[in-house]
Design a protein around this motif. Sequence first.
Motif, PDB file in Angstrom:
ATOM      1  N   GLU A 170      30.926   8.702 -48.515  1.00  0.00           N
ATOM      2  CA  GLU A 170      30.441   9.407 -47.328  1.00  0.00           C
ATOM      3  C   GLU A 170      31.262  10.674 -47.147  1.00  0.00           C
ATOM      4  OE1 GLU A 170      32.748   7.499 -43.479  1.00  0.00           O
ATOM      5  OE2 GLU A 170      30.702   6.891 -43.879  1.00  0.00           O
ATOM      6  N   TRP A 171      30.639  11.659 -46.487  1.00  0.00           N
ATOM      7  CA  TRP A 171      31.282  12.953 -46.270  1.00  0.00           C
ATOM      8  C   TRP A 171      31.127  13.342 -44.810  1.00  0.00           C
ATOM      9  CZ3 TRP A 171      33.497  16.061 -50.195  1.00  0.00           C
ATOM     10  CH2 TRP A 171      33.353  15.563 -51.490  1.00  0.00           C
ATOM     11  N   CYS A 172      32.100  14.091 -44.325  1.00  0.00           N
ATOM     12  CA  CYS A 172      32.068  14.630 -42.968  1.00  0.00           C
ATOM     13  C   CYS A 172      31.425  16.013 -42.999  1.00  0.00           C
ATOM     14  CB  CYS A 172      33.485  14.718 -42.426  1.00  0.00           C
ATOM     15  SG  CYS A 172      33.565  15.426 -40.760  1.00  0.00           S
ATOM     16  N   VAL A 173      30.810  16.387 -41.919  1.00  0.00           N
ATOM     17  CA  VAL A 173      30.227  17.713 -41.784  1.00  0.00           C
ATOM     18  C   VAL A 173      31.266  18.788 -42.105  1.00  0.00           C
ATOM     19  CG1 VAL A 173      29.284  19.353 -40.117  1.00  0.00           C
ATOM     20  CG2 VAL A 173      28.460  17.009 -40.140  1.00  0.00           C
ATOM     21  N   CYS A 174      32.486  18.613 -41.619  1.00  0.00           N
ATOM     22  CA  CYS A 174      33.516  19.632 -41.842  1.00  0.00           C
ATOM     23  C   CYS A 174      33.819  19.820 -43.322  1.00  0.00           C
ATOM     24  CB  CYS A 174      34.789  19.301 -41.063  1.00  0.00           C
ATOM     25  SG  CYS A 174      35.687  17.851 -41.640  1.00  0.00           S
ATOM     26  N   GLU A 175      33.724  18.750 -44.107  1.00  0.00           N
ATOM     27  CA  GLU A 175      33.949  18.867 -45.547  1.00  0.00           C
ATOM     28  C   GLU A 175      32.838  19.683 -46.203  1.00  0.00           C
ATOM     29  OE1 GLU A 175      36.075  15.022 -47.195  1.00  0.00           O
ATOM     30  OE2 GLU A 175      34.370  14.487 -45.908  1.00  0.00           O
ATOM     31  N   SER A 215      27.356   8.440 -38.851  1.00  0.00           N
ATOM     32  CA  SER A 215      28.230   7.670 -37.960  1.00  0.00           C
ATOM     33  C   SER A 215      29.201   8.655 -37.335  1.00  0.00           C
ATOM     34  CB  SER A 215      28.965   6.569 -38.721  1.00  0.00           C
ATOM     35  OG  SER A 215      29.827   7.112 -39.700  1.00  0.00           O
ATOM     36  N   LYS A 216      29.351   8.551 -36.035  1.00  0.00           N
ATOM     37  CA  LYS A 216      30.224   9.468 -35.304  1.00  0.00           C
ATOM     38  C   LYS A 216      31.611   8.869 -35.197  1.00  0.00           C
ATOM     39  CE  LYS A 216      26.547  11.704 -32.816  1.00  0.00           C
ATOM     40  NZ  LYS A 216      25.985  12.181 -31.588  1.00  0.00           N
ATOM     41  N   ARG A 217      32.587   9.744 -35.422  1.00  0.00           N
ATOM     42  CA  ARG A 217      33.992   9.365 -35.279  1.00  0.00           C
ATOM     43  C   ARG A 217      34.674  10.477 -34.504  1.00  0.00           C
ATOM     44  NH1 ARG A 217      34.579   7.870 -41.482  1.00  0.00           N
ATOM     45  NH2 ARG A 217      33.001   6.261 -41.482  1.00  0.00           N
ATOM     46  N   GLY A 218      34.862  10.243 -33.241  1.00  0.00           N
ATOM     47  CA  GLY A 218      35.394  11.291 -32.388  1.00  0.00           C
ATOM     48  C   GLY A 218      34.375  12.410 -32.292  1.00  0.00           C
ATOM     49  N   GLN A 219      34.818  13.632 -32.551  1.00  0.00           N
ATOM     50  CA  GLN A 219      33.894  14.766 -32.473  1.00  0.00           C
ATOM     51  C   GLN A 219      33.167  15.020 -33.787  1.00  0.00           C
ATOM     52  OE1 GLN A 219      36.197  18.224 -31.469  1.00  0.00           O
ATOM     53  NE2 GLN A 219      36.939  18.504 -33.551  1.00  0.00           N
ATOM     54  N   TRP A 220      33.538  14.306 -34.839  1.00  0.00           N
ATOM     55  CA  TRP A 220      32.971  14.553 -36.166  1.00  0.00           C
ATOM     56  C   TRP A 220      31.907  13.531 -36.518  1.00  0.00           C
ATOM     57  CZ3 TRP A 220      33.917  19.168 -37.724  1.00  0.00           C
ATOM     58  CH2 TRP A 220      35.097  19.787 -37.351  1.00  0.00           C
ATOM     59  N   VAL A 221      30.974  13.976 -37.336  1.00  0.00           N
ATOM     60  CA  VAL A 221      29.895  13.105 -37.808  1.00  0.00           C
ATOM     61  C   VAL A 221      30.035  12.959 -39.317  1.00  0.00           C
ATOM     62  CG1 VAL A 221      27.403  12.766 -37.931  1.00  0.00           C
ATOM     63  CG2 VAL A 221      28.398  13.902 -35.938  1.00  0.00           C
ATOM     64  N   HIS A 222      30.019  11.726 -39.764  1.00  0.00           N
ATOM     65  CA  HIS A 222      30.108  11.406 -41.186  1.00  0.00           C
ATOM     66  C   HIS A 222      28.733  10.944 -41.655  1.00  0.00           C
ATOM     67  CE1 HIS A 222      34.579  11.400 -41.547  1.00  0.00           C
ATOM     68  NE2 HIS A 222      34.442  11.348 -40.237  1.00  0.00           N
ATOM     69  N   TYR A 223      28.386  11.329 -42.871  1.00  0.00           N
ATOM     70  CA  TYR A 223      27.074  11.002 -43.423  1.00  0.00           C
ATOM     71  C   TYR A 223      27.222  10.178 -44.685  1.00  0.00           C
ATOM     72  CZ  TYR A 223      24.897  14.084 -40.096  1.00  0.00           C
ATOM     73  OH  TYR A 223      24.466  14.638 -38.922  1.00  0.00           O
ATOM     74  N   SER A 224      26.272   9.267 -44.867  1.00  0.00           N
ATOM     75  CA  SER A 224      26.218   8.467 -46.084  1.00  0.00           C
ATOM     76  C   SER A 224      24.771   8.405 -46.556  1.00  0.00           C
ATOM     77  CB  SER A 224      26.764   7.055 -45.834  1.00  0.00           C
ATOM     78  OG  SER A 224      26.036   6.421 -44.800  1.00  0.00           O
ATOM     79  N   VAL A 228      38.428  18.732 -53.581  1.00  0.00           N
ATOM     80  CA  VAL A 228      38.387  17.874 -52.408  1.00  0.00           C
ATOM     81  C   VAL A 228      39.760  17.914 -51.774  1.00  0.00           C
ATOM     82  CG1 VAL A 228      38.048  15.536 -51.558  1.00  0.00           C
ATOM     83  CG2 VAL A 228      36.621  16.393 -53.402  1.00  0.00           C
ATOM     84  N   LYS A 229      39.797  18.330 -50.521  1.00  0.00           N
ATOM     85  CA  LYS A 229      41.050  18.388 -49.770  1.00  0.00           C
ATOM     86  C   LYS A 229      41.171  17.127 -48.925  1.00  0.00           C
ATOM     87  CE  LYS A 229      40.426  23.338 -49.329  1.00  0.00           C
ATOM     88  NZ  LYS A 229      40.122  24.419 -48.419  1.00  0.00           N
ATOM     89  N   ALA A 230      42.341  16.961 -48.355  1.00  0.00           N
ATOM     90  CA  ALA A 230      42.492  15.879 -47.386  1.00  0.00           C
ATOM     91  C   ALA A 230      41.470  16.131 -46.276  1.00  0.00           C
ATOM     92  CB  ALA A 230      43.904  15.879 -46.815  1.00  0.00           C
ATOM     93  N   THR A 231      40.876  15.084 -45.836  1.00  0.00           N
ATOM     94  CA  THR A 231      39.835  15.199 -44.834  1.00  0.00           C
ATOM     95  C   THR A 231      40.344  15.965 -43.611  1.00  0.00           C
ATOM     96  OG1 THR A 231      38.978  13.097 -45.587  1.00  0.00           O
ATOM     97  CG2 THR A 231      38.115  13.909 -43.526  1.00  0.00           C
ATOM     98  N   CYS A 232      39.571  16.946 -43.183  1.00  0.00           N
ATOM     99  CA  CYS A 232      40.001  17.823 -42.088  1.00  0.00           C
ATOM    100  C   CYS A 232      39.740  17.225 -40.710  1.00  0.00           C
ATOM    101  CB  CYS A 232      39.281  19.163 -42.209  1.00  0.00           C
ATOM    102  SG  CYS A 232      37.489  19.020 -42.194  1.00  0.00           S
ATOM    103  N   CYS A 233      39.040  16.144 -40.661  1.00  0.00           N
ATOM    104  CA  CYS A 233      38.590  15.652 -39.354  1.00  0.00           C
ATOM    105  C   CYS A 233      39.248  14.336 -38.941  1.00  0.00           C
ATOM    106  CB  CYS A 233      37.077  15.490 -39.372  1.00  0.00           C
ATOM    107  SG  CYS A 233      36.505  14.486 -40.735  1.00  0.00           S
ATOM    108  N   ASP A 234      40.087  13.793 -39.756  1.00  0.00           N
ATOM    109  CA  ASP A 234      40.705  12.520 -39.382  1.00  0.00           C
ATOM    110  C   ASP A 234      41.896  12.705 -38.478  1.00  0.00           C
ATOM    111  OD1 ASP A 234      38.891  10.948 -40.737  1.00  0.00           O
ATOM    112  OD2 ASP A 234      40.062  10.946 -42.589  1.00  0.00           O
TER     113      ASP A 234
END
Length: 108
Positions: free
Chosen positions: A30-35, A63-72, A102-108
């Motif tokens: 899965e990936w976050c919008v920010c990625e 799936s929403k996690r805080g202000q970020w949305v992750h997609y699968s 691929v960087k460390a996830t920016c939204c965690d």
Amino acid sequence: MQALTNIADDLKLLGDKTRLAMLSLLKEREWCVCEFVDIFDISQPAISQHLRKLKSRGIVRESKRGQWVHYSLNVEDKPYLKAVLQEMPSSESILAALNKEVKATCCD
């Protein structure tokens, strides 16, 4: 005939290079919008618009996690999409072609 229309509508979405690349990346995790914003160098609203279209057809789930949305990926019931995605390059190849890492996830 409705099944044919549904398949055609799904395949139309894959006609966009960015959406096809997104789905190819989603094959592996899965990936976050920010990625996706970092990878594709387009605005967050543009990324969200692509993902909204895929979600509306049930091809991805969010799936929403805080202000970020992750997609699968959500193609278990769409064997024709699974077949197309099996032929797509790996995430590593796509990222290399885009000169991205691929960087460390920016939204965690």
